[in-house]
Structure formats: structure tokens, C-alpha cells
Design a protein around this motif. Structure first.
Motif, PDB file in Angstrom:
ATOM      1  N   ASP A   1       0.811  -1.222   0.000  1.00  0.00           N
ATOM      2  CA  ASP A   1       0.000   0.000   0.000  1.00  0.00           C
ATOM      3  C   ASP A   1       0.845   1.274   0.000  1.00  0.00           C
ATOM      4  O   ASP A   1       0.310   2.367  -0.179  1.00  0.00           O
ATOM      5  CB  ASP A   1      -0.927   0.032   1.220  1.00  0.00           C
ATOM      6  CG  ASP A   1      -1.968  -1.063   1.192  1.00  0.00           C
ATOM      7  OD1 ASP A   1      -2.255  -1.586   0.096  1.00  0.00           O
ATOM      8  OD2 ASP A   1      -2.505  -1.404   2.266  1.00  0.00           O
ATOM      9  N   GLU A   2       2.127   1.148   0.206  1.00  0.00           N
ATOM     10  CA  GLU A   2       3.011   2.310   0.321  1.00  0.00           C
ATOM     11  C   GLU A   2       3.942   2.474  -0.888  1.00  0.00           C
ATOM     12  O   GLU A   2       4.695   3.439  -0.958  1.00  0.00           O
ATOM     13  CB  GLU A   2       3.849   2.195   1.601  1.00  0.00           C
ATOM     14  CG  GLU A   2       3.021   2.177   2.875  1.00  0.00           C
ATOM     15  CD  GLU A   2       2.284   3.488   3.124  1.00  0.00           C
ATOM     16  OE1 GLU A   2       2.768   4.559   2.705  1.00  0.00           O
ATOM     17  OE2 GLU A   2       1.205   3.435   3.750  1.00  0.00           O
ATOM     18  N   ILE A   3       3.910   1.543  -1.836  1.00  0.00           N
ATOM     19  CA  ILE A   3       4.775   1.616  -3.017  1.00  0.00           C
ATOM     20  C   ILE A   3       4.365   2.813  -3.861  1.00  0.00           C
ATOM     21  O   ILE A   3       3.183   3.099  -4.030  1.00  0.00           O
ATOM     22  CB  ILE A   3       4.710   0.289  -3.814  1.00  0.00           C
ATOM     23  CG1 ILE A   3       5.378  -0.824  -2.993  1.00  0.00           C
ATOM     24  CG2 ILE A   3       5.368   0.429  -5.182  1.00  0.00           C
ATOM     25  CD1 ILE A   3       5.267  -2.206  -3.596  1.00  0.00           C
ATOM     26  N   GLY A   4       5.361   3.520  -4.370  1.00  0.00           N
ATOM     27  CA  GLY A   4       5.118   4.683  -5.212  1.00  0.00           C
ATOM     28  C   GLY A   4       5.063   5.999  -4.459  1.00  0.00           C
ATOM     29  O   GLY A   4       4.771   7.043  -5.039  1.00  0.00           O
ATOM     30  N   LYS A   5       5.375   5.976  -3.174  1.00  0.00           N
ATOM     31  CA  LYS A   5       5.312   7.184  -2.341  1.00  0.00           C
ATOM     32  C   LYS A   5       6.696   7.701  -1.945  1.00  0.00           C
ATOM     33  O   LYS A   5       6.818   8.552  -1.074  1.00  0.00           O
ATOM     34  CB  LYS A   5       4.482   6.914  -1.083  1.00  0.00           C
ATOM     35  CG  LYS A   5       3.036   6.546  -1.384  1.00  0.00           C
ATOM     36  CD  LYS A   5       2.265   6.270  -0.109  1.00  0.00           C
ATOM     37  CE  LYS A   5       0.830   5.883  -0.419  1.00  0.00           C
ATOM     38  NZ  LYS A   5       0.075   5.591   0.812  1.00  0.00           N
ATOM     39  N   GLY A   6       7.748   7.154  -2.557  1.00  0.00           N
ATOM     40  CA  GLY A   6       9.100   7.618  -2.265  1.00  0.00           C
ATOM     41  C   GLY A   6       9.805   6.873  -1.151  1.00  0.00           C
ATOM     42  O   GLY A   6      10.960   7.169  -0.839  1.00  0.00           O
ATOM     43  N   HIS A   7       9.140   5.891  -0.545  1.00  0.00           N
ATOM     44  CA  HIS A   7       9.760   5.167   0.566  1.00  0.00           C
ATOM     45  C   HIS A   7      10.932   4.306   0.107  1.00  0.00           C
ATOM     46  O   HIS A   7      11.932   4.177   0.812  1.00  0.00           O
ATOM     47  CB  HIS A   7       8.727   4.299   1.284  1.00  0.00           C
ATOM     48  CG  HIS A   7       7.564   5.061   1.819  1.00  0.00           C
ATOM     49  ND1 HIS A   7       7.678   6.216   2.574  1.00  0.00           N
ATOM     50  CD2 HIS A   7       6.235   4.842   1.704  1.00  0.00           C
ATOM     51  CE1 HIS A   7       6.481   6.659   2.900  1.00  0.00           C
ATOM     52  NE2 HIS A   7       5.586   5.844   2.379  1.00  0.00           N
ATOM     53  N   GLY A   8      10.812   3.701  -1.066  1.00  0.00           N
ATOM     54  CA  GLY A   8      11.908   2.884  -1.589  1.00  0.00           C
ATOM     55  C   GLY A   8      13.168   3.705  -1.797  1.00  0.00           C
ATOM     56  O   GLY A   8      14.265   3.283  -1.448  1.00  0.00           O
ATOM     57  N   LYS A   9      13.007   4.903  -2.357  1.00  0.00           N
ATOM     58  CA  LYS A   9      14.162   5.779  -2.571  1.00  0.00           C
ATOM     59  C   LYS A   9      14.795   6.179  -1.242  1.00  0.00           C
ATOM     60  O   LYS A   9      16.015   6.196  -1.106  1.00  0.00           O
ATOM     61  CB  LYS A   9      13.740   7.015  -3.357  1.00  0.00           C
ATOM     62  CG  LYS A   9      14.894   7.928  -3.692  1.00  0.00           C
ATOM     63  CD  LYS A   9      14.455   9.093  -4.563  1.00  0.00           C
ATOM     64  CE  LYS A   9      15.642   9.969  -4.914  1.00  0.00           C
ATOM     65  NZ  LYS A   9      15.227  11.101  -5.766  1.00  0.00           N
ATOM     66  N   LEU A  10      13.962   6.474  -0.259  1.00  0.00           N
ATOM     67  CA  LEU A  10      14.470   6.827   1.070  1.00  0.00           C
ATOM     68  C   LEU A  10      15.259   5.666   1.678  1.00  0.00           C
ATOM     69  O   LEU A  10      16.352   5.860   2.219  1.00  0.00           O
ATOM     70  CB  LEU A  10      13.304   7.225   1.971  1.00  0.00           C
ATOM     71  CG  LEU A  10      13.639   7.832   3.320  1.00  0.00           C
ATOM     72  CD1 LEU A  10      14.418   9.126   3.162  1.00  0.00           C
ATOM     73  CD2 LEU A  10      12.356   8.090   4.097  1.00  0.00           C
ATOM     74  N   LEU A  11      14.717   4.446   1.571  1.00  0.00           N
ATOM     75  CA  LEU A  11      15.435   3.269   2.066  1.00  0.00           C
ATOM     76  C   LEU A  11      16.735   3.067   1.303  1.00  0.00           C
ATOM     77  O   LEU A  11      17.769   2.739   1.896  1.00  0.00           O
ATOM     78  CB  LEU A  11      14.548   2.028   1.964  1.00  0.00           C
ATOM     79  CG  LEU A  11      13.441   1.924   3.011  1.00  0.00           C
ATOM     80  CD1 LEU A  11      12.416   0.877   2.600  1.00  0.00           C
ATOM     81  CD2 LEU A  11      14.008   1.610   4.383  1.00  0.00           C
ATOM     82  N   TRP A  12      16.698   3.235  -0.019  1.00  0.00           N
ATOM     83  CA  TRP A  12      17.902   3.091  -0.840  1.00  0.00           C
ATOM     84  C   TRP A  12      18.986   4.076  -0.376  1.00  0.00           C
ATOM     85  O   TRP A  12      20.136   3.700  -0.182  1.00  0.00           O
ATOM     86  CB  TRP A  12      17.575   3.306  -2.314  1.00  0.00           C
ATOM     87  CG  TRP A  12      18.801   3.390  -3.174  1.00  0.00           C
ATOM     88  CD1 TRP A  12      19.428   4.524  -3.622  1.00  0.00           C
ATOM     89  CD2 TRP A  12      19.589   2.302  -3.657  1.00  0.00           C
ATOM     90  NE1 TRP A  12      20.530   4.202  -4.358  1.00  0.00           N
ATOM     91  CE2 TRP A  12      20.655   2.846  -4.400  1.00  0.00           C
ATOM     92  CE3 TRP A  12      19.482   0.916  -3.549  1.00  0.00           C
ATOM     93  CZ2 TRP A  12      21.615   2.047  -5.022  1.00  0.00           C
ATOM     94  CZ3 TRP A  12      20.441   0.138  -4.176  1.00  0.00           C
ATOM     95  CH2 TRP A  12      21.491   0.695  -4.898  1.00  0.00           C
ATOM     96  N   GLN A  13      18.626   5.328  -0.204  1.00  0.00           N
ATOM     97  CA  GLN A  13      19.596   6.335   0.219  1.00  0.00           C
ATOM     98  C   GLN A  13      20.191   5.980   1.582  1.00  0.00           C
ATOM     99  O   GLN A  13      21.404   6.129   1.796  1.00  0.00           O
ATOM    100  CB  GLN A  13      18.939   7.720   0.251  1.00  0.00           C
ATOM    101  CG  GLN A  13      18.606   8.224  -1.128  1.00  0.00           C
ATOM    102  CD  GLN A  13      17.701   9.449  -1.119  1.00  0.00           C
ATOM    103  OE1 GLN A  13      16.996   9.733  -0.144  1.00  0.00           O
ATOM    104  NE2 GLN A  13      17.710  10.189  -2.221  1.00  0.00           N
ATOM    105  N   HIS A  14      19.371   5.491   2.480  1.00  0.00           N
ATOM    106  CA  HIS A  14      19.868   5.079   3.789  1.00  0.00           C
ATOM    107  C   HIS A  14      20.806   3.880   3.643  1.00  0.00           C
ATOM    108  O   HIS A  14      21.847   3.812   4.306  1.00  0.00           O
ATOM    109  CB  HIS A  14      18.695   4.745   4.711  1.00  0.00           C
ATOM    110  CG  HIS A  14      19.081   4.598   6.144  1.00  0.00           C
ATOM    111  ND1 HIS A  14      19.546   3.398   6.664  1.00  0.00           N
ATOM    112  CD2 HIS A  14      19.065   5.493   7.168  1.00  0.00           C
ATOM    113  CE1 HIS A  14      19.803   3.574   7.962  1.00  0.00           C
ATOM    114  NE2 HIS A  14      19.523   4.824   8.287  1.00  0.00           N
TER     115      HIS A  14
END
Length: 162
Positions: A95-108
Motif C-alpha cells: 500500500d506504500e509503493i510509489g510514495k518515495g519510501h523505496g528511494k528513502l530506504l535506498w539512500q539510507h
């Protein structure tokens, strides 16, 4: 206080180290994430233990959770693969895909890899997530067959800038 300030205060998003007691919840999040790509329930049964996340996995590897107001939105995990740092898992709840969370996790994850003293990380990606890693700057160098002939791992390298 403005309405925007109140909204900012009402949610707190953070990335923190996962606890071994969360292993089952992370495994469930991983399963829910896979439904985003249309995989039916049980599709990954062929993968056996590769899909499980026992407490020892969380205890013995760098595993980080993205949460907002106590709700787990996603997580990632590194493992050691023949001396290479492997981004073994990066999942965002369906339900959270496409909201920028993946990019945030990637950067971390990239920052964590730097802190671990690494100059490169390897990614073993679901075919559907391969475009995400390419967009993050990782370079695909191979595909690896799996026990399921219709599904291959897409292997990426990402060189860490200093």
C-alpha cells in the motif's frame, strides 16, 4: 501553529535498526510487498528458506526499518555474499509503493554501506524492481536463474561515491 506545522508534528518518519523480535512482521511485510507485482499467494514457495526472515537473520545482519507513527512502511537488509555486501532485501509495504519510501530506504542503505567501509554494494533484484535499481544508478551486470524457470534474479552493482 500553522496547519502544515501541525501535520509535520503529527507524523514521525524514521529509519532505525530492526529488532530480532520483529522478524515475523518483516517477513509478513515482505510477502505483502510481493503482491504489488501480482504474484499470487504461495508463488514463492519454490524459494524455500530464502523468503523466511528468522530472528537470527535480523540479529546477525544490518537490517533497517522505515516507520511512520510506529507503522512499518518498509525495510532493507544487507548480508555478506562471498565477501561482497549484498542488498539482500529492500521491501516497501504494498500500500506504500510509489510514495518515495523505496528511494528513502535506498539512500539510507547507501549511507550504511559507506559507514561499513564498503566501496560497492551488490543487489539481487526481483525482475519487476530492476527498473527501480537502474533509476537509483545501479548497473545490471547479470541475471541468475532460480528454481522457478520463469523468474530470474537481476544482479546489480552500485559503486559508492566518496
Amino acid at each position: 501553529m500553522s496547519t502544515n506545522d501541525a501535520r509535520r508534528i503529527s507524523w514521525i518518519r524514521r529509519i532505525r535498526r530492526a529488532e530480532p523480535a520483529e522478524a515475523g512482521e518483516l517477513e509478513s511485510l515482505q510477502s505483502r510487498s510481493s503482491t504489488h507485482w501480482g504474484y499470487p499467494p504461495g508463488y514463492f514457495d519454490w524459494a524455500g528458506e530464502a523468503r523466511s526472515i528468522p530472528a537470527a537473520y535480523v540479529r546477525n545482519n544490518p537490517v533497517f526499518v522505515l516507520e511512520e507513527d510506529g507503522k512499518r512502511l518498509g525495510f532493507y537488509a544487507f548480508t555478506d555474499e562471498d565477501g561482497d555486501l549484498l542488498l539482500d532485501k529492500l521491501f516497501v509495504d504494498a500500500d506504500e509503493i510509489g510514495k518515495g519510501h523505496g528511494k528513502l530506504l535506498w539512500q539510507h542503505a547507501v549511507q550504511t554501506a559507506r559507514e561499513l567501509g564498503r566501496s560497492e554494494l551488490i543487489v539481487a533484484s526481483d525482475p519487476n524492481a530492476a527498473p527501480f535499481y537502474a533509476a537509483m544508478g545501479a548497473v545490471q551486470y547479470a541475471t541468475k536463474p532460480t528454481a522457478e524457470p520463469s523468474w530470474t534474479l537481476h544482479m546489480f552493482r552500485y559503486t559508492l561515491s566518496r
